[in-house]
Write a protein that holds these residues in place. Structure first.
Motif, PDB file in Angstrom:
ATOM      1  N   ASP A  51       0.848  -1.188   0.000  1.00 47.96           N
ATOM      2  CA  ASP A  51       0.000   0.000   0.000  1.00 47.96           C
ATOM      3  C   ASP A  51       0.889   1.245   0.000  1.00 47.96           C
ATOM      4  OD1 ASP A  51      -2.252  -1.612   0.093  1.00 47.96           O
ATOM      5  OD2 ASP A  51      -2.301  -1.617   2.290  1.00 47.96           O
ATOM      6  N   ALA A  52       0.306   2.354  -0.415  1.00 45.56           N
ATOM      7  CA  ALA A  52       1.070   3.594  -0.504  1.00 45.56           C
ATOM      8  C   ALA A  52       0.144   4.769  -0.286  1.00 45.56           C
ATOM      9  CB  ALA A  52       1.784   3.706  -1.854  1.00 45.56           C
ATOM     10  N   CYS A  53       0.732   5.947  -0.192  1.00 43.93           N
ATOM     11  CA  CYS A  53      -0.017   7.194  -0.099  1.00 43.93           C
ATOM     12  C   CYS A  53       0.023   7.907  -1.450  1.00 43.93           C
ATOM     13  CB  CYS A  53       0.561   8.103   0.993  1.00 43.93           C
ATOM     14  SG  CYS A  53       0.424   7.433   2.663  1.00 43.93           S
ATOM     15  N   VAL A  54      -0.910   8.800  -1.646  1.00 43.11           N
ATOM     16  CA  VAL A  54      -0.926   9.603  -2.871  1.00 43.11           C
ATOM     17  C   VAL A  54       0.386  10.379  -2.979  1.00 43.11           C
ATOM     18  CG1 VAL A  54      -2.039  11.530  -4.031  1.00 43.11           C
ATOM     19  CG2 VAL A  54      -3.432   9.786  -2.919  1.00 43.11           C
ATOM     20  N   LEU A  65       4.242   3.204  -5.934  1.00 44.69           N
ATOM     21  CA  LEU A  65       3.561   1.988  -5.503  1.00 44.69           C
ATOM     22  C   LEU A  65       4.191   0.791  -6.183  1.00 44.69           C
ATOM     23  CD1 LEU A  65       1.119   0.812  -3.916  1.00 44.69           C
ATOM     24  CD2 LEU A  65      -0.230   1.128  -5.987  1.00 44.69           C
ATOM     25  N   PHE A  84      -5.658   4.270 -10.421  1.00 49.35           N
ATOM     26  CA  PHE A  84      -5.097   5.261  -9.502  1.00 49.35           C
ATOM     27  C   PHE A  84      -3.900   5.996 -10.105  1.00 49.35           C
ATOM     28  CE2 PHE A  84      -3.787   0.941  -8.502  1.00 49.35           C
ATOM     29  CZ  PHE A  84      -2.420   1.000  -8.685  1.00 49.35           C
ATOM     30  N   THR A  85      -3.657   5.832 -11.408  1.00 53.28           N
ATOM     31  CA  THR A  85      -2.570   6.526 -12.082  1.00 53.28           C
ATOM     32  C   THR A  85      -3.131   7.487 -13.122  1.00 53.28           C
ATOM     33  OG1 THR A  85      -2.343   4.797 -13.757  1.00 53.28           O
ATOM     34  CG2 THR A  85      -1.038   4.560 -11.746  1.00 53.28           C
ATOM     35  N   ALA A 100       1.209   6.712  -7.582  1.00 51.01           N
ATOM     36  CA  ALA A 100      -0.201   6.774  -7.193  1.00 51.01           C
ATOM     37  C   ALA A 100      -0.626   8.235  -7.064  1.00 51.01           C
ATOM     38  CB  ALA A 100      -0.428   6.036  -5.879  1.00 51.01           C
ATOM     39  N   ARG A 114      -6.463   8.530  -4.345  1.00 50.08           N
ATOM     40  CA  ARG A 114      -6.689   7.708  -3.156  1.00 50.08           C
ATOM     41  C   ARG A 114      -7.896   6.792  -3.370  1.00 50.08           C
ATOM     42  NH1 ARG A 114     -11.165   9.383  -0.614  1.00 50.08           N
ATOM     43  NH2 ARG A 114     -11.957  11.405  -1.291  1.00 50.08           N
ATOM     44  N   VAL A 152      -4.823   2.954  -1.568  1.00 52.06           N
ATOM     45  CA  VAL A 152      -3.974   4.145  -1.694  1.00 52.06           C
ATOM     46  C   VAL A 152      -4.493   5.163  -0.684  1.00 52.06           C
ATOM     47  CG1 VAL A 152      -3.155   5.977  -3.192  1.00 52.06           C
ATOM     48  CG2 VAL A 152      -3.511   3.684  -4.124  1.00 52.06           C
TER      49      VAL A 152
END
Length: 411
Positions: free
Chosen positions: A64-67, A71, A96-97, A123, A126, A159
């Protein structure tokens, strides 16, 4: 599916033309050219036909990642044949891209080998996303044909919204004094009960250094003391769809980032944290230790969508569970009268209420047209702003104002 490339079309059509010329003119030169082109096309077709045979692909665990972060989307690929593989292309739809379809080139693989192919993507949106199919594309060495195979590889990832590092939210009544004088805080406080030790920072006073621990760890360590009382923090987030601005950087995304920053800040302190939001569905998190509830709140913020649910209609029972003197951060999209009345009643109950408003008109892109319901909501907001402010006044946020700067200036 096997399709010719533009080069393949050119070779194939050229071979047919040379064959027709040879049949009409009865020339050996044209016949040789025709058979060479058609033979190359046939061999290339067979190579492309078997280019994906013997490949086994599975998903490795995705992170998982943040905006705004990269990722990782790894694939485990195995070549079970006794022949070398030329570069392949992996295509996947990643919502999300920026791009609708993401292309990645898999380097050549040796015979009887396996590889973990790690794809890195940025990313920018979210949410919780379900990944399903990937497309594997191979071809022949001459590049005349390509073959695609659609593989079902389900996966899910989250995200999270980004957060900024906040300072000096002044959640504790004595926190500002001790921050200025260099008294250690974090999970500690200002009583005389010893709590523990932690690493020295440049804001700590020299008199708080614990010399035995410093000698043991080989670096300066300072003493911490228990707080006199446990702090309580709550966040109220408004997500009414009619008040959400357009564009990539909307007022709702601004407030979600602010809520995530507050949650991240409180998770490093010894305090309770509660969360309430409207939108597409009510989201309520009762007071718990901030470190324990952080994952739940961040997931709610990642999946929050605007809707018709008004936050002031769902927080009655939730607000009764808040301890007195709770610091409440009210993050709203407008300063309408019903929301103002609800927040003023919380303030009258002894809550330390801090109201931040990101109005649609301040975040709307230049030249954007508003629908009738949106214009009506804006008119109601303007009427509320023109009305007497009462006992509570919001802090109006601007797109160019950083979250750290906005919250620091409010203190």
């Amino acid at each position: 599916m096997i399709w010719p490339t533009p080069r393949g079309w050119a070779i194939g059509i050229g071979g047919v033309i040379w064959l027709l010329v040879a049949m009409i003119n009865h020339t050996l030169f044209a016949l040789l050219f025709a058979w060479a082109a058609l033979a190359l096309a046939l061999v290339s077709f067979c190579c492309a036909l078997f280019s994906l045979h013997g490949l086994r692909i599975s998903r490795a665990p995705a992170s998982d990642a943040c905006v705004g972060q990269m990722l990782s989307l790894p694939l485990q690929i195995e070549n079970s044949r006794w022949r070398r593989r030329q570069p392949l292309v992996v295509i996947e739809n990643l919502p999300f891209t920026n791009d609708k379809s993401h292309y990645a080139v898999l380097p050549p693989m040796a015979a009887k080998s396996s590889r973990l192919f790690d794809r890195k993507v940025l990313a920018i949106k979210r949410g919780e996303f379900k990944l399903n199919h990937i497309i594997l594309r191979g071809g022949d060495p001459a590049g005349l044909f390509y073959r695609e195979r659609r593989l079902k590889l389900p996966a899910a990832l989250v995200v999270y919204p980004p957060s900024e590092q906040l300072q000096d939210l002044l959640l504790h009544q004595n926190e500002a004094i001790h921050t200025a004088t260099g008294t250690p805080l974090s999970a500690a406080g200002n009583s005389q009960d010893f709590y523990g030790v932690r690493e020295y920072t440049h804001t700590d006073g020299m008199r708080y250094i614990h010399w035995r621990s410093s000698a043991r760890y080989g670096k300066f360590m300072v003493k911490e003391f228990e707080r006199n009382a446990v702090m309580s923090v709550a966040v109220i987030l408004d997500a009414q769809e009619l008040a959400v601005s357009g564009g990539d950087w909307s007022n709702l995304e601004y407030l979600i980032r602010a809520a995530a920053s507050i949650c991240h800040y409180c998770s490093d302190l010894y305090c309770t944290f509660a969360f309430a939001a409207g939108g597409s569905k009510p989201l309520l998190v009762t007071p718990k230790l901030a470190a324990e509830v952080k994952a739940e709140v961040m997931y709610d913020l990642a999946t929050l969508q605007p809707g018709k649910q008004q936050v002031q209609h769902i927080i009655d029972e939730w607000a009764r569970a808040l301890p007195r003197n709770t610091v409440i951060f009210a993050l709203s999209l407008s300063d309408n009268l019903p929301l103002r009345s609800t927040l003023e009643s919380l303030q009258e109950q002894g809550m330390d209420l801090r109201w931040f408003t990101a109005r649609k008109k301040d975040f709307e892109p230049a030249g954007a047209k508003q629908s009738k319901p949106a214009r009506r909501a804006a008119a109601d907001s303007n009427a509320a702003a023109a009305a007497p402010s009462g006992i509570l006044t919001p802090t109006f946020l601007q797109p160019a104002l950083g979250i750290k700067q906005a919250f620091s200036s409010s203190n």
